[in-house]
Design an enzyme around this catalytic site. Structure first.
Site, PDB file in Angstrom:
ATOM      1  N   ARG A 235       0.824  -1.217   0.000  1.00 55.48           N
ATOM      2  CA  ARG A 235       0.000   0.000   0.000  1.00 55.48           C
ATOM      3  C   ARG A 235       0.853   1.260   0.000  1.00 55.48           C
ATOM      4  O   ARG A 235       0.441   2.299  -0.523  1.00 55.48           O
ATOM      5  CB  ARG A 235      -0.965  -0.034   1.200  1.00 55.48           C
ATOM      6  CG  ARG A 235      -2.104  -1.062   1.006  1.00 55.48           C
ATOM      7  CD  ARG A 235      -2.764  -1.367   2.335  1.00 55.48           C
ATOM      8  NE  ARG A 235      -3.963  -2.211   2.216  1.00 55.48           N
ATOM      9  CZ  ARG A 235      -3.961  -3.532   2.075  1.00 55.48           C
ATOM     10  NH1 ARG A 235      -2.805  -4.191   1.976  1.00 55.48           N
ATOM     11  NH2 ARG A 235      -5.095  -4.209   2.012  1.00 55.48           N
TER      12      ARG A 235
ATOM     13  N   GLY B 204      -1.587 -11.769  -4.776  1.00 58.51           N
ATOM     14  CA  GLY B 204      -3.027 -11.510  -4.811  1.00 58.51           C
ATOM     15  C   GLY B 204      -3.349 -10.066  -4.428  1.00 58.51           C
ATOM     16  O   GLY B 204      -4.248  -9.442  -4.995  1.00 58.51           O
TER      17      GLY B 204
ATOM     18  N   ARG C 270      -6.857 -17.983  -9.048  1.00 57.86           N
ATOM     19  CA  ARG C 270      -7.522 -17.355  -7.890  1.00 57.86           C
ATOM     20  C   ARG C 270      -8.756 -16.546  -8.313  1.00 57.86           C
ATOM     21  O   ARG C 270      -8.764 -15.927  -9.364  1.00 57.86           O
ATOM     22  CB  ARG C 270      -6.502 -16.513  -7.116  1.00 57.86           C
ATOM     23  CG  ARG C 270      -5.428 -17.430  -6.527  1.00 57.86           C
ATOM     24  CD  ARG C 270      -4.497 -16.728  -5.621  1.00 57.86           C
ATOM     25  NE  ARG C 270      -5.153 -16.260  -4.404  1.00 57.86           N
ATOM     26  CZ  ARG C 270      -4.528 -15.542  -3.480  1.00 57.86           C
ATOM     27  NH1 ARG C 270      -3.271 -15.213  -3.644  1.00 57.86           N
ATOM     28  NH2 ARG C 270      -5.179 -15.158  -2.409  1.00 57.86           N
TER      29      ARG C 270
ATOM     30  N   SER D 178     -12.975  -9.780   3.166  1.00 56.94           N
ATOM     31  CA  SER D 178     -11.713  -9.660   2.436  1.00 56.94           C
ATOM     32  C   SER D 178     -11.230  -8.216   2.379  1.00 56.94           C
ATOM     33  O   SER D 178     -11.897  -7.335   1.831  1.00 56.94           O
ATOM     34  CB  SER D 178     -11.890 -10.185   0.999  1.00 56.94           C
ATOM     35  OG  SER D 178     -10.796  -9.769   0.198  1.00 56.94           O
TER      36      SER D 178
ATOM     37  N   GLN E  52      -8.695  -7.343   0.701  1.00 57.61           N
ATOM     38  CA  GLN E  52      -8.276  -7.063  -0.681  1.00 57.61           C
ATOM     39  C   GLN E  52      -9.451  -6.519  -1.487  1.00 57.61           C
ATOM     40  O   GLN E  52      -9.314  -5.551  -2.234  1.00 57.61           O
ATOM     41  CB  GLN E  52      -7.710  -8.322  -1.334  1.00 57.61           C
ATOM     42  CG  GLN E  52      -6.390  -8.749  -0.699  1.00 57.61           C
ATOM     43  CD  GLN E  52      -5.805 -10.002  -1.315  1.00 57.61           C
ATOM     44  OE1 GLN E  52      -6.434 -10.669  -2.123  1.00 57.61           O
ATOM     45  NE2 GLN E  52      -4.589 -10.337  -0.909  1.00 57.61           N
TER      46      GLN E  52
ATOM     47  N   ASP F  50      -3.945 -15.358   7.724  1.00 55.98           N
ATOM     48  CA  ASP F  50      -2.676 -15.836   7.157  1.00 55.98           C
ATOM     49  C   ASP F  50      -1.876 -16.688   8.141  1.00 55.98           C
ATOM     50  O   ASP F  50      -0.911 -17.349   7.758  1.00 55.98           O
ATOM     51  CB  ASP F  50      -1.824 -14.648   6.695  1.00 55.98           C
ATOM     52  CG  ASP F  50      -2.425 -13.971   5.461  1.00 55.98           C
ATOM     53  OD1 ASP F  50      -3.286 -14.582   4.797  1.00 55.98           O
ATOM     54  OD2 ASP F  50      -2.028 -12.824   5.171  1.00 55.98           O
TER      55      ASP F  50
ATOM     56  N   LYS G 247      -6.429 -19.262  -1.119  1.00 51.69           N
ATOM     57  CA  LYS G 247      -5.197 -18.474  -0.942  1.00 51.69           C
ATOM     58  C   LYS G 247      -4.163 -18.928  -1.987  1.00 51.69           C
ATOM     59  O   LYS G 247      -4.522 -19.537  -2.987  1.00 51.69           O
ATOM     60  CB  LYS G 247      -4.684 -18.636   0.490  1.00 51.69           C
ATOM     61  CG  LYS G 247      -5.601 -18.022   1.533  1.00 51.69           C
ATOM     62  CD  LYS G 247      -5.623 -16.510   1.412  1.00 51.69           C
ATOM     63  CE  LYS G 247      -6.594 -15.866   2.380  1.00 51.69           C
ATOM     64  NZ  LYS G 247      -6.776 -14.440   2.110  1.00 51.69           N
TER      65      LYS G 247
ATOM     66  N   ARG H 131      -5.036 -23.929   1.304  1.00 51.36           N
ATOM     67  CA  ARG H 131      -4.248 -24.110   2.536  1.00 51.36           C
ATOM     68  C   ARG H 131      -4.879 -25.117   3.498  1.00 51.36           C
ATOM     69  O   ARG H 131      -4.184 -25.661   4.360  1.00 51.36           O
ATOM     70  CB  ARG H 131      -4.026 -22.759   3.233  1.00 51.36           C
ATOM     71  CG  ARG H 131      -2.995 -21.914   2.504  1.00 51.36           C
ATOM     72  CD  ARG H 131      -2.695 -20.601   3.189  1.00 51.36           C
ATOM     73  NE  ARG H 131      -1.596 -19.920   2.496  1.00 51.36           N
ATOM     74  CZ  ARG H 131      -1.328 -18.635   2.617  1.00 51.36           C
ATOM     75  NH1 ARG H 131      -2.056 -17.870   3.408  1.00 51.36           N
ATOM     76  NH2 ARG H 131      -0.307 -18.096   1.962  1.00 51.36           N
TER      77      ARG H 131
HETATM   78  C1  S3P Z   1      -4.254  -8.972   2.420  1.00 47.63           C
HETATM   79  C2  S3P Z   1      -5.489  -9.446   2.774  1.00 47.63           C
HETATM   80  C3  S3P Z   1      -5.766 -10.868   3.041  1.00 47.63           C
HETATM   81  C4  S3P Z   1      -4.489 -11.677   3.289  1.00 47.63           C
HETATM   82  C5  S3P Z   1      -3.415 -11.343   2.287  1.00 47.63           C
HETATM   83  C6  S3P Z   1      -3.082  -9.861   2.332  1.00 47.63           C
HETATM   84  C7  S3P Z   1      -4.104  -7.532   2.141  1.00 47.63           C
HETATM   85  O1  S3P Z   1      -6.447 -11.417   1.933  1.00 47.63           O
HETATM   86  O2  S3P Z   1      -4.764 -13.050   3.247  1.00 47.63           O
HETATM   87  O3  S3P Z   1      -2.247 -12.084   2.553  1.00 47.63           O
HETATM   88  O4  S3P Z   1      -2.965  -7.038   2.101  1.00 47.63           O
HETATM   89  O5  S3P Z   1      -5.130  -6.862   1.975  1.00 47.63           O
HETATM   90  P1  S3P Z   1      -8.046 -11.271   1.795  1.00 47.63           P
HETATM   91  O6  S3P Z   1      -8.362  -9.876   2.007  1.00 47.63           O
HETATM   92  O7  S3P Z   1      -8.389 -11.729   0.426  1.00 47.63           O
HETATM   93  O8  S3P Z   1      -8.599 -12.172   2.845  1.00 47.63           O
END
Ligand code: S3P
Length: 428
Positions: free
Chosen positions: A25, A92, A120, A166, A168, A312, A339, A343
């Protein structure tokens, strides 16, 4: 690679590498801000270096002198057409957050990644983006990368209830909302890591957060900042668990990020009776030192709203549970199946090969503690966190070889992992 086995004790201090989520970020906000951003303690691991490379490919001047990364920000819509497909590698976070950022630019672009990324799920981001008016689609009418995003979208603000917990997805939509007219409202399924919200404020933006409801207005501007990345609790987790399960150990982990949205593992360790102490807390930077000592552990249940706070860490927590008295149940963690690898299956299969009694379920694991681990051949499946978990497991094996296939995956988040472990094994 032949793993280290039979550790008699772990002692010493480690300064864990920078937080992966915050490092990604910091490059993104620095590039989208106006003015100069500096970043220290940036995580120089494959995932974050891929993010850095991609923003350079979009014309952002980024300089790394080995200590500090300096970014000359281009403003929200100042990225340039890279004239080629952007490759996120294994990351991801990079591909999903980029979708939100690229939705607001003036050029068409294709995003792809390695074999894991190409499997994914992306609909979780693409569907709400389409609802916001973004032209985005996956490969051959699937939801999988390569993903093509058109430029010059007329982005509309939305009210959207996230169907998955999530960070992300939330972050991608917050980025897209910056390009919309009016106010976007996101309602989280469960509270997830809040680094994007924190950084919007840090870079001079405005965002309203009321528990699971987030409101953001489009048309904001960000200003360059000095970012100091704290250590990654997800990397510290491997040594937290190692220190608890190896006898005669005391491990000190310095400068670890302690955002409330990330500290589920500390709560779990406490509920299992583990000796864990947090000292030298820096409230402003949400960081501190974690100290663990070898402990007698009892089983627990892990479910519900704690899951996103330790998502994680679940592979290494599963290993911890193999060393506890009783049966540990992990549920509500179906996200683990999508993931870097599945996992749930990977943890169950690989730890079983070493003698653990562990059953996969649809949304978690059932772990019967107290079995002794033995030698065997295992694989990381190319997943960094599975690889590191298996190395910690191998420390419990008294004789024979534990051979790990695809050990190089560790460099995705922790390039010096094996060296740091060495340093704890040699100190008395
Ligand atoms: C992350 C959010 C998580 C995490 C990933 C990093 C991020 O994923 O598992 O390693 O930096 O926003 P999700 O938001 O898809 O759960």
């Amino acid at each position: 690679m032949k793993l280290k086995i039979n550790a008699s004790s772990l002692n010493g201090e480690i300064s864990v590498p920078g937080d992966k989520s915050i490092s990604h970020r910091s490059i993104m906000f620095g590039s989208l801000a106006k003015g100069t951003t500096t970043i220290t303690h940036f995580l120089r691991a494959d995932d974050c270096l891929d993010t850095l490379k991609i923003f350079k490919q979009m014309g952002v001047p980024i300089h790394d002198d080995g200590t500090t990364i300096t970014i000359e920000g281009q403003g929200l819509t100042g990225l340039k057409d890279p004239q080629k497909t952007l490759d996120v590698g294994n990351s991801g976070t990079t591909i999903r957050l980029l979708m939100g950022i690229l939705a607001g630019q003036s050029f068409d672009v294709t995003l792809t990644g390695d074999a894991s990324i190409q499997k994914r799920p992306m609909n979780r981001v693409m569907l709400p983006l389409q609802e916001m008016g973004v032209a985005i689609e996956g490969d051959s009418e699937t939801e999988f990368p390569p993903v093509v995003i058109k430029g010059n979208n007329k982005i509309q603000a939305i009210e959207y209830k996230l169907p998955v917990a999530s960070a992300q997805v939330k972050s991608a939509l917050l980025f897209a909302a910056l390009f919309a007219k009016g106010e976007t409202t996101l309602i989280e399924k469960e509270k997830t890591r809040n680094h994007t919200e924190v950084m919007i404020k840090q870079f001079g933006g405005e965002i309203e957060v009321d528990e699971k409801v987030i409101r953001l207005n489009g048309g904001q501007e960000f200003t360059g900042q000095q970012v100091v990345v704290p250590g990654d609790i997800s990397s510290a987790a491997f040594f937290i668990v190692a220190g608890l399960i190896i006898p005669n150990s005391r491990v000190v982990l310095k400068n670890v990020g302690l955002s409330q949205t990330r500290t589920g593992i500390i709560d779990v360790v406490k509920s299992m009776g583990g000796q864990i102490e947090i000292v030298d807390v820096d409230e402003e930077n949400e960081s501190g030192t974690i100290i663990v000592e070898s402990s007698e552990l009892v089983a627990t249940e892990i479910s519900g709203d704690i899951i996103p706070r330790l998502i994680d860490e679940l592979p290494i927590i599963a290993l911890l549970a193999t060393q506890a008295k009783g049966t540990t149940i992990i549920k509500d963690a179906e996200e683990l199946r999508v993931k870097e690898t599945d996992r749930i299956q990977a943890v169950a299969d690989e730890l079983s090969k070493l003698g653990a009694k562990i059953e996969p379920t649809e949304d978690g694991l059932i772990i019967h503690g107290g079995e002794k681990l033995h030698a065997g051949n295992v694989t990381s499946y190319g997943d960094h966190r599975i690889g590191m978990m298996l190395q910690v497991a191998a420390l419990l094996v008294e004789e024979g070889d534990v051979v790990l296939d695809k050990s190089e995956a560790v460099s995705v988040s922790y390039p010096n992992f094996f060296e740091d472990l060495d340093s704890l094994m040699s100190e008395v």
